[in-house]
Write an enzyme that holds these catalytic residues in place. Sequence first.
Site, PDB file in Angstrom:
ATOM      1  N   TYR A   3       2.584  -4.591 -56.409  1.00  0.00           N
ATOM      2  CA  TYR A   3       1.378  -5.305 -55.737  1.00  0.00           C
ATOM      3  C   TYR A   3       1.884  -6.543 -54.889  1.00  0.00           C
ATOM      4  O   TYR A   3       1.016  -7.497 -54.754  1.00  0.00           O
ATOM      5  CB  TYR A   3       0.170  -5.368 -56.552  1.00  0.00           C
ATOM      6  CG  TYR A   3      -0.098  -4.158 -57.263  1.00  0.00           C
ATOM      7  CD1 TYR A   3      -0.658  -3.050 -56.619  1.00  0.00           C
ATOM      8  CD2 TYR A   3       0.057  -3.954 -58.744  1.00  0.00           C
ATOM      9  CE1 TYR A   3      -1.221  -1.952 -57.156  1.00  0.00           C
ATOM     10  CE2 TYR A   3      -0.224  -2.629 -59.202  1.00  0.00           C
ATOM     11  CZ  TYR A   3      -0.901  -1.839 -58.581  1.00  0.00           C
ATOM     12  OH  TYR A   3      -1.106  -0.636 -59.343  1.00  0.00           O
ATOM     13  N   GLU A  18      -0.230   7.904 -64.938  1.00  0.00           N
ATOM     14  CA  GLU A  18       0.021   7.198 -63.564  1.00  0.00           C
ATOM     15  C   GLU A  18       0.301   5.581 -63.640  1.00  0.00           C
ATOM     16  O   GLU A  18      -0.326   4.938 -63.405  1.00  0.00           O
ATOM     17  CB  GLU A  18      -1.163   7.565 -62.687  1.00  0.00           C
ATOM     18  CG  GLU A  18      -1.487   8.580 -62.833  1.00  0.00           C
ATOM     19  CD  GLU A  18      -3.073   9.106 -62.046  1.00  0.00           C
ATOM     20  OE1 GLU A  18      -3.170  10.191 -61.326  1.00  0.00           O
ATOM     21  OE2 GLU A  18      -3.874   8.036 -62.044  1.00  0.00           O
ATOM     22  N   ARG A  78       2.464  -0.420 -62.009  1.00  0.00           N
ATOM     23  CA  ARG A  78       2.905  -1.633 -62.176  1.00  0.00           C
ATOM     24  C   ARG A  78       4.002  -2.010 -63.380  1.00  0.00           C
ATOM     25  O   ARG A  78       5.125  -2.324 -63.131  1.00  0.00           O
ATOM     26  CB  ARG A  78       1.525  -2.619 -62.915  1.00  0.00           C
ATOM     27  CG  ARG A  78       1.951  -4.013 -62.732  1.00  0.00           C
ATOM     28  CD  ARG A  78       0.661  -4.800 -63.608  1.00  0.00           C
ATOM     29  NE  ARG A  78      -0.546  -4.722 -62.912  1.00  0.00           N
ATOM     30  CZ  ARG A  78      -1.120  -5.191 -62.207  1.00  0.00           C
ATOM     31  NH1 ARG A  78      -0.543  -6.284 -61.765  1.00  0.00           N
ATOM     32  NH2 ARG A  78      -2.308  -4.764 -61.716  1.00  0.00           N
ATOM     33  N   CYS A  97      -1.839 -20.927 -43.427  1.00  0.00           N
ATOM     34  CA  CYS A  97      -3.078 -21.994 -43.132  1.00  0.00           C
ATOM     35  C   CYS A  97      -4.136 -21.595 -43.809  1.00  0.00           C
ATOM     36  O   CYS A  97      -5.095 -21.289 -43.532  1.00  0.00           O
ATOM     37  CB  CYS A  97      -3.344 -21.790 -41.804  1.00  0.00           C
ATOM     38  SG  CYS A  97      -1.948 -22.447 -40.882  1.00  0.00           S
ATOM     39  N   GLU A  98      -4.148 -21.727 -45.411  1.00  0.00           N
ATOM     40  CA  GLU A  98      -5.206 -21.392 -46.212  1.00  0.00           C
ATOM     41  C   GLU A  98      -4.889 -22.331 -47.359  1.00  0.00           C
ATOM     42  O   GLU A  98      -3.669 -22.354 -47.863  1.00  0.00           O
ATOM     43  CB  GLU A  98      -5.272 -19.978 -46.783  1.00  0.00           C
ATOM     44  CG  GLU A  98      -5.423 -18.961 -45.872  1.00  0.00           C
ATOM     45  CD  GLU A  98      -6.909 -18.952 -45.311  1.00  0.00           C
ATOM     46  OE1 GLU A  98      -7.742 -19.232 -46.114  1.00  0.00           O
ATOM     47  OE2 GLU A  98      -7.066 -18.568 -44.198  1.00  0.00           O
TER      48      GLU A  98
HETATM   49  C1  LIG Z   1      -3.908   1.603 -59.439  1.00  0.00           C
HETATM   50  C2  LIG Z   1      -4.082   3.049 -60.180  1.00  0.00           C
HETATM   51  C3  LIG Z   1      -2.928   3.453 -61.122  1.00  0.00           C
HETATM   52  C4  LIG Z   1      -1.812   2.533 -61.312  1.00  0.00           C
HETATM   53  O1  LIG Z   1      -2.228   1.203 -61.946  1.00  0.00           O
HETATM   54  P1  LIG Z   1      -1.275   0.212 -62.704  1.00  0.00           P
HETATM   55  O2  LIG Z   1      -2.003  -0.831 -63.072  1.00  0.00           O
HETATM   56  O3  LIG Z   1      -0.361  -0.044 -61.483  1.00  0.00           O
HETATM   57  O4  LIG Z   1      -0.380   1.063 -63.641  1.00  0.00           O
HETATM   58  C5  LIG Z   1      -2.976   4.600 -61.455  1.00  0.00           C
HETATM   59  N1  LIG Z   1      -4.089   5.312 -61.238  1.00  0.00           N
HETATM   60  C6  LIG Z   1      -4.866   5.123 -60.373  1.00  0.00           C
HETATM   61  C7  LIG Z   1      -5.919   6.153 -60.224  1.00  0.00           C
HETATM   62  C8  LIG Z   1      -4.955   3.993 -59.891  1.00  0.00           C
HETATM   63  O5  LIG Z   1      -5.956   3.611 -59.191  1.00  0.00           O
END
Ligand SMILES: *Cc1c(COP(=O)(O)O)cnc(C)c1O
Length: 432
Positions: free
Chosen positions: A391, A291, A294, A362-363
């Site tokens: 992100y 998965e 990023r 404003c931070e």
């Molecule tokens: C955030 C997340 C990802 C992706 O993470 P990256 O750092 O963007 O590759 C994959 N699986 C789960 C369950 C996540 O919470």
Amino acid sequence: MFVSENLGVNEKNHLIIGKNDTVELAKKFGTPLYVMDEDLIRKNCRLYKNAMDKYYDGKGLVLYANKAFCSLYTCRIANEEGLGLDVVSGGEIYTAVKAGFPMEKVCFHGNNKTADELDLAIKSGVGHVVVDNIYELEMLDKIAAENGVVQKIMFRIKPGIDAHTHSFVQTGQIDSKFGVALENGEAFEIAEKASKLANVRMTGVHCHIGSQIFDIEPFCKAAEVMMEFIKELKDKLGIEIDELNLGGGYGIRYTENDDPIEYDKYIERISVIVKDAAKKYGVKLPFIIMEPGRSIVAPAGITLYTVGGRKEIKDVRTYVSVDGGMGDNPRYIMYESEYTAVIANRANEKPTETVTIAGKCCESGDILLKDAYMPKIEVGDTLAVLATGAYNYSMSSNYNRIARPAVVAVSGGSAKIVIKRETYEDLIRNDM
Ligand SMILES: *Cc1c(COP(=O)(O)O)cnc(C)c1O
């Protein structure tokens, strides 16, 4: 020269992304502006997919972790490139459905999915729900029964791995709000419980140890630990696990100091580990799911800003303010994340001064780059912050009632708006 491979400089000394002059993009579409290089997104998708095909004989599926940048646009690209999708909320499910995504290739995550979200997931035909805890397991079983289906599930397992990254994005250790732990027997307990329920079928196990990780070893260790758990499930409960979901979390280069792993090498290593473990433990070779989020979209994105005032505070600091900030990129204020910036209209100029690039909110913590060594920045310059494809848009807000920037996708030499700039009218749309 730049942190991302798709960036360069043209004969006007302007920063280019793909074949597009960023100064022209800023002029045409306004700033702040998110720019996504579609060719690089697709290339990154293919890198993962091809590695999975090559090293694991195609017996795997790469899911794009949608939370990095969720939109109709990114869902469509993931689909066109043959990836599945990782979703974490009803809103992300809804987006995927509207994008025409094949929902059987979707995994639904989250540590507190609501009954409505689970119902939506089932009605939308989500392939797997990655169950986080016992409460959710029981709720899902009930909702699946009401819908007259048997829902395929995985469990979110904390493998007890300490990934060396920011503590806010570490998720594999026992002290985490996500999932069930191996070391105290929680994971085994929930699997046993699931085996007795009629409307869920446990087909896989899942882990995700964190994000922005540069070291391959924690991933390898996690895979080993998960294979041991698969053996335990077979030996003690007679459950044969079909899928091993190893999550995402592969680091990318935000600054020159970052040294990411080679993603295909990682898949090669993991393939060997899983194949060896399956043989050693006498369990069937699992289908592997990964998965990455990023690492697919972050390097493909940049954000363009227009420089406003300079504030030289003698013997203290020089602030340069831009027309965006924490609303479009809250990563500094959340994690003190580091970025690289380039003056897009004088891309090759040598750095001469240290400045802090601040946003317009404003931070005091609304900063994009702290103490960056830059060429002299002038009012009216176009500033590009690099590697903002993940992100940023997905974490953006309307703080200070600042409208979200547009997102422009470039491919070859052409550019198109894929998400419109918000208007003031959008900001009051839900006000009564
Ligand atoms: C955030 C997340 C990802 C992706 O993470 P990256 O750092 O963007 O590759 C994959 N699986 C789960 C369950 C996540 O919470």
